[in-house]
Design a protein around this motif. Structure first.
Motif, PDB file in Angstrom:
ATOM      1  N   GLU A 176     -16.181  -7.122   5.008  1.00 55.25           N
ATOM      2  CA  GLU A 176     -14.793  -7.145   4.635  1.00 55.25           C
ATOM      3  C   GLU A 176     -14.693  -7.391   3.005  1.00 55.25           C
ATOM      4  O   GLU A 176     -13.936  -6.756   2.422  1.00 55.25           O
ATOM      5  N   ALA A 177     -15.646  -8.042   2.414  1.00 55.40           N
ATOM      6  CA  ALA A 177     -15.682  -8.193   0.963  1.00 55.40           C
ATOM      7  C   ALA A 177     -16.024  -6.857   0.033  1.00 55.40           C
ATOM      8  O   ALA A 177     -15.242  -6.384  -1.085  1.00 55.40           O
ATOM      9  N   ASP A 178     -16.912  -6.221   0.715  1.00 54.17           N
ATOM     10  CA  ASP A 178     -17.175  -4.754  -0.088  1.00 54.17           C
ATOM     11  C   ASP A 178     -16.155  -3.917   0.214  1.00 54.17           C
ATOM     12  O   ASP A 178     -15.745  -3.066  -0.483  1.00 54.17           O
ATOM     13  N   SER A 179     -15.175  -3.600   1.474  1.00 55.01           N
ATOM     14  CA  SER A 179     -14.367  -3.067   1.680  1.00 55.01           C
ATOM     15  C   SER A 179     -13.178  -3.286   0.878  1.00 55.01           C
ATOM     16  O   SER A 179     -12.594  -2.347   0.441  1.00 55.01           O
ATOM     17  N   GLU A 180     -12.842  -4.646   0.726  1.00 54.04           N
ATOM     18  CA  GLU A 180     -11.779  -4.897  -0.498  1.00 54.04           C
ATOM     19  C   GLU A 180     -12.050  -4.483  -1.780  1.00 54.04           C
ATOM     20  O   GLU A 180     -11.231  -3.858  -2.489  1.00 54.04           O
ATOM     21  N   ASN A 181     -13.216  -4.447  -2.308  1.00 52.12           N
ATOM     22  CA  ASN A 181     -13.870  -3.891  -3.344  1.00 52.12           C
ATOM     23  C   ASN A 181     -13.506  -2.714  -3.590  1.00 52.12           C
ATOM     24  O   ASN A 181     -13.197  -1.938  -4.680  1.00 52.12           O
ATOM     25  N   LEU A 182     -14.060  -1.797  -2.682  1.00 50.52           N
ATOM     26  CA  LEU A 182     -13.875  -0.469  -2.646  1.00 50.52           C
ATOM     27  C   LEU A 182     -12.413  -0.003  -2.756  1.00 50.52           C
ATOM     28  O   LEU A 182     -12.098   0.927  -3.501  1.00 50.52           O
ATOM     29  N   LEU A 183     -11.545  -0.486  -1.879  1.00 52.65           N
ATOM     30  CA  LEU A 183     -10.053  -0.159  -1.868  1.00 52.65           C
ATOM     31  C   LEU A 183      -9.438  -0.473  -3.294  1.00 52.65           C
ATOM     32  O   LEU A 183      -8.649   0.161  -3.593  1.00 52.65           O
ATOM     33  N   ARG A 184      -9.995  -1.648  -3.608  1.00 50.37           N
ATOM     34  CA  ARG A 184      -9.489  -1.912  -5.211  1.00 50.37           C
ATOM     35  C   ARG A 184      -9.799  -0.853  -6.182  1.00 50.37           C
ATOM     36  O   ARG A 184      -9.082  -0.320  -7.008  1.00 50.37           O
ATOM     37  N   LEU A 185     -10.909  -0.360  -6.075  1.00 49.93           N
ATOM     38  CA  LEU A 185     -11.474   0.788  -7.185  1.00 49.93           C
ATOM     39  C   LEU A 185     -10.733   1.915  -6.826  1.00 49.93           C
ATOM     40  O   LEU A 185     -10.566   2.631  -7.795  1.00 49.93           O
ATOM     41  N   LYS A 202      -9.213   2.666   9.935  1.00 46.42           N
ATOM     42  CA  LYS A 202      -8.710   1.270   9.776  1.00 46.42           C
ATOM     43  C   LYS A 202      -7.438   1.443   9.314  1.00 46.42           C
ATOM     44  O   LYS A 202      -7.196   1.509   8.155  1.00 46.42           O
ATOM     45  N   LEU A 203      -6.480   1.274  10.185  1.00 45.64           N
ATOM     46  CA  LEU A 203      -5.189   1.543   9.997  1.00 45.64           C
ATOM     47  C   LEU A 203      -4.586   0.426   9.019  1.00 45.64           C
ATOM     48  O   LEU A 203      -3.788   0.655   8.155  1.00 45.64           O
ATOM     49  N   ASN A 204      -5.127  -0.885   9.113  1.00 45.26           N
ATOM     50  CA  ASN A 204      -4.566  -1.844   8.167  1.00 45.26           C
ATOM     51  C   ASN A 204      -4.810  -1.769   6.658  1.00 45.26           C
ATOM     52  O   ASN A 204      -4.163  -1.752   5.840  1.00 45.26           O
ATOM     53  N   GLU A 205      -6.259  -0.879   6.426  1.00 47.31           N
ATOM     54  CA  GLU A 205      -6.399  -0.489   5.127  1.00 47.31           C
ATOM     55  C   GLU A 205      -5.697   0.587   4.606  1.00 47.31           C
ATOM     56  O   GLU A 205      -5.180   0.496   3.463  1.00 47.31           O
ATOM     57  N   ILE A 206      -5.543   1.596   5.596  1.00 47.04           N
ATOM     58  CA  ILE A 206      -4.442   2.604   5.146  1.00 47.04           C
ATOM     59  C   ILE A 206      -3.075   2.082   4.925  1.00 47.04           C
ATOM     60  O   ILE A 206      -2.582   2.902   3.741  1.00 47.04           O
ATOM     61  N   GLU A 207      -2.587   1.243   5.489  1.00 44.52           N
ATOM     62  CA  GLU A 207      -1.291   0.798   5.318  1.00 44.52           C
ATOM     63  C   GLU A 207      -1.384   0.153   3.826  1.00 44.52           C
ATOM     64  O   GLU A 207      -0.250   0.061   3.029  1.00 44.52           O
ATOM     65  N   LYS A 208      -2.398  -0.575   3.417  1.00 47.72           N
ATOM     66  CA  LYS A 208      -2.432  -1.306   2.311  1.00 47.72           C
ATOM     67  C   LYS A 208      -2.444  -0.378   0.926  1.00 47.72           C
ATOM     68  O   LYS A 208      -1.999  -0.633  -0.090  1.00 47.72           O
ATOM     69  N   VAL A 209      -3.232   0.727   1.012  1.00 49.80           N
ATOM     70  CA  VAL A 209      -3.464   1.589   0.006  1.00 49.80           C
ATOM     71  C   VAL A 209      -2.723   2.682  -0.339  1.00 49.80           C
ATOM     72  O   VAL A 209      -2.759   3.360  -1.341  1.00 49.80           O
ATOM     73  N   ALA A 210      -2.422   3.528   1.019  1.00 53.72           N
ATOM     74  CA  ALA A 210      -2.042   4.808   0.909  1.00 53.72           C
ATOM     75  C   ALA A 210      -0.732   5.163   0.249  1.00 53.72           C
ATOM     76  O   ALA A 210       0.277   4.196   0.588  1.00 53.72           O
ATOM     77  N   ASP A 211      -0.331   6.036  -0.342  1.00 50.75           N
ATOM     78  CA  ASP A 211       1.010   6.323  -0.694  1.00 50.75           C
ATOM     79  C   ASP A 211       1.362   7.536   0.364  1.00 50.75           C
ATOM     80  O   ASP A 211       2.922   7.593   0.376  1.00 50.75           O
ATOM     81  N   ALA A 212       0.892   8.132   1.168  1.00 48.32           N
ATOM     82  CA  ALA A 212       1.149   9.079   1.919  1.00 48.32           C
ATOM     83  C   ALA A 212       0.175   9.213   3.133  1.00 48.32           C
ATOM     84  O   ALA A 212      -0.931   8.962   2.881  1.00 48.32           O
ATOM     85  N   ILE A 213       0.408   9.587   4.231  1.00 45.40           N
ATOM     86  CA  ILE A 213      -0.472   9.780   5.520  1.00 45.40           C
ATOM     87  C   ILE A 213      -0.013  11.002   6.368  1.00 45.40           C
ATOM     88  O   ILE A 213       1.075  11.109   6.662  1.00 45.40           O
ATOM     89  N   THR A 214      -1.165  11.921   6.393  1.00 47.08           N
ATOM     90  CA  THR A 214      -0.868  12.955   7.290  1.00 47.08           C
ATOM     91  C   THR A 214      -1.876  12.923   8.412  1.00 47.08           C
ATOM     92  O   THR A 214      -2.975  12.531   8.390  1.00 47.08           O
ATOM     93  N   ILE A 215      -0.894  13.004   9.670  1.00 43.97           N
ATOM     94  CA  ILE A 215      -1.540  12.873  10.943  1.00 43.97           C
ATOM     95  C   ILE A 215      -1.969  14.065  11.542  1.00 43.97           C
ATOM     96  O   ILE A 215      -1.101  15.069  11.461  1.00 43.97           O
ATOM     97  N   LEU A 216      -3.100  14.293  11.787  1.00 42.52           N
ATOM     98  CA  LEU A 216      -3.587  15.439  12.574  1.00 42.52           C
ATOM     99  C   LEU A 216      -3.993  15.093  14.137  1.00 42.52           C
ATOM    100  O   LEU A 216      -4.366  13.830  14.416  1.00 42.52           O
TER     101      LEU A 216
END
Length: 510
Positions: A176-185, A202-216
């Motif tokens: 979790e800590a490394d994931s948070e660090n990478l998302l911040r970067l 990991k949809l919770n991470e996607i919601e946190k950082v993404a500006d747009a989401i394309t679904i296939l």
């Protein structure tokens, strides 16, 4: 000039017997974080391999427009020269080379064929500072954890003057800590004007950082959701991915009637394989009833995988002491063959490295652990092998043109079903599952959960290891919690919550 840094129009990619992509469209704006979501096998990684030149121009149909110019990449070098850099889920670092050597491999700081090591070191320090990594440029990569290796990969991308960074499951193997660090970067890089495409389950991470989401879905573009235009929820993303509302993440158990104790561990102690004075597992006691799903929760480094591997034929560490019992009778599981003979099975957390032979077909992977059942006088009955593989393909709904397909060509979810098939074919009584849904989409997860429930209903004892607390809570009848190589608590299903488990997970040796 277009507001889009990237447009992919009508991308179609076909493999023998399979249309992986069909008229896919993707638009990424300048300086945005764009997520690519879909079930395993939806075509996400294939689309990114088309974009980066892994699948060269001429092997697909459609157009790639980057910064307003139509591109016809013949290889990955051409896309990198324009600033498109892909970081694959399996990191492409050479462990015995230094950080500096890895960052500039193929892009050496040289004059007249002679590497300028001073400039290489100086530039490496600058890049490491940008990604927040305080390591010596001369440190070998093998000394780094997976989270730091991800940062080295990003530093490597920055050295190529990246304009569009593609990350395929960047946090799948991170805590979790490394994931948070990478998302911040990634967010920081966005502020520096670098656009990113992230593939993640990991949809919770996607919601946190993404500006747009394309679904296939099934190789086609379903929709693009923009966070600034409409409310986007996990349920909305999941509906687009699987084509239906997934009202329940975990299937209902038809029965929770646990039988007698089938497997028991007493006083288990194991030391580090190289450092004999380092205790990895200390005084472990646990038991599993017939038909019971028992969870193992703990933070990264708590000793969960070490416990699983050491129980499965002492395949990890130096055994010091401890006893294992099957049906109340002590058994000495001194090697993997003995463990299998006593009807234990272990589904590893790293299916590609330890669980499968990726260059072999599905048929052989399914039967590999129990070839003796299909042989007589050392001669394999190949007709029977085909029948067995076909049976498991149907039973576990492995999506493939046929059992002769190379296992490495399957999606992650279908690879995991092959691993499960392999171990179910050994007819185990105790099944150890280590991160059985890692890197798998929500739809495939539901299918895997259903298979696990069916195995428990058939009377098998299951040890279920997961880093995801909601998964532990949703699947397990009883939960052991580990911290620093010890069991710090045992919690019944009805008493368990994320808060209770986290308190036990952070309890040190004290």
């Amino acid at each position: 000039m277009s507001e889009h840094i990237l447009e992919m129009r009508g991308i179609t990619k076909t493999f023998p017997g399979v249309k992986a992509l069909s008229q896919v469209h993707l638009q990424v704006r300048e300086g945005e974080i764009h997520a690519l979501c879909g079930e395993n096998g939806a075509g996400k990684s294939t689309l990114m391999k088309v974009l980066s030149g892994v699948y060269p121009y001429g092997t697909y149909e459609g157009d790639i427009i980057f910064k307003g110019q139509t591109c016809e990449f013949k290889d990955i070098k051409q896309s990198e020269n324009l600033g498109i850099v892909i970081i694959h889920q399996e990191l492409a670092l050479i462990p015995y080379l230094s950080i500096a050597e890895n960052i500039f491999l193929g892009n050496e700081q040289a004059q007249r064929g002679v590497i300028n090591w001073h400039e290489t070191t100086v530039r490496t320090r600058e890049l490491l500072e940008r990604v927040g990594l305080r390591e010596s440029p001369t440190a070998p990569v093998l000394q780094l954890g997976v989270g730091k290796q991800q940062l080295v990969e990003i530093a490597k991308a920055l050295s190529k003057k990246v304009k569009l960074l593609i990350l395929d499951e960047p946090t799948a193997a991170l805590n979790e800590a490394d994931s948070e660090n990478l998302l911040r970067l990634i967010v920081e890089l966005k502020h520096q004007g670098i656009a990113s495409i992230i593939i993640s389950h990991k949809l919770n991470e996607i919601e946190k950082v993404a500006d747009a989401i394309t679904i296939l879905r099934d190789g086609q573009t379903i929709q693009t959701l923009r966070m600034d235009e409409e409310p986007v929820t996990e349920d909305l993303i999941i509906k687009g991915m699987v084509g239906r509302d997934l009202t329940q993440r975990y299937p209902e158990r038809t029965s929770r009637n646990a039988g007698e104790v089938i497997f028991e561990v007493k006083g288990w102690e194991v030391r580090h394989p190289q450092q004999a004075d380092r205790k990895m597992l200390d005084d472990i006691h646990l038991h599993i009833h017939r038909g019971e799903i028992v969870g193992i929760a703990g933070l990264m480094g708590a000793g969960r995988t070490e416990l699983a591997m050491s129980l499965f034929g002492r395949s990890y560490g130096r055994y010091v002491r401890g006893q294992t019992f099957l049906h109340g009778k002590e058994v000495h599981l001194t090697d993997i063959a003995t463990a299998i003979r006593h009807r234990l099975a272990y589904v590893t957390e790293d299916r590609k490295q330890y669980g499968l032979v990726l260059i072999d077909d599905i048929k052989r992977n399914i039967t590999l652990s129990n070839l003796g059942k299909l042989s007589r006088f050392g001669v394999l009955n190949e007709k029977e092998e085909v029948l067995v593989a076909e049976d498991y393909r149907r039973r576990l709904n492995i999506k493939t043109p046929g059992i002769w397909q190379k296992t490495g060509h399957l999606s992650g979810g279908n690879q995991q079903k092959v691993v499960l098939s392999k171990w179910i074919f050994t007819e185990p009584e105790v099944l150890i599952l280590d991160e059985p849904t890692r890197g798998i989409d929500v739809g495939a997860k539901y299918e895997i959960y259903s298979i696990i429930h069916q195995l428990a209903d058939e009377g098998k004892g299951i040890l279920f290891i997961s880093s995801e607390l909601p998964e532990i809570l949703g699947m397990c009848d009883r939960i052991y919690v580990m911290s620093e190589g010890r069991i710090t608590g045992e919690v019944k299903r009805e008493e368990a919550s994320q808060e209770v488990l986290m308190k036990l997970m952070t309890r040190g040796r004290g």
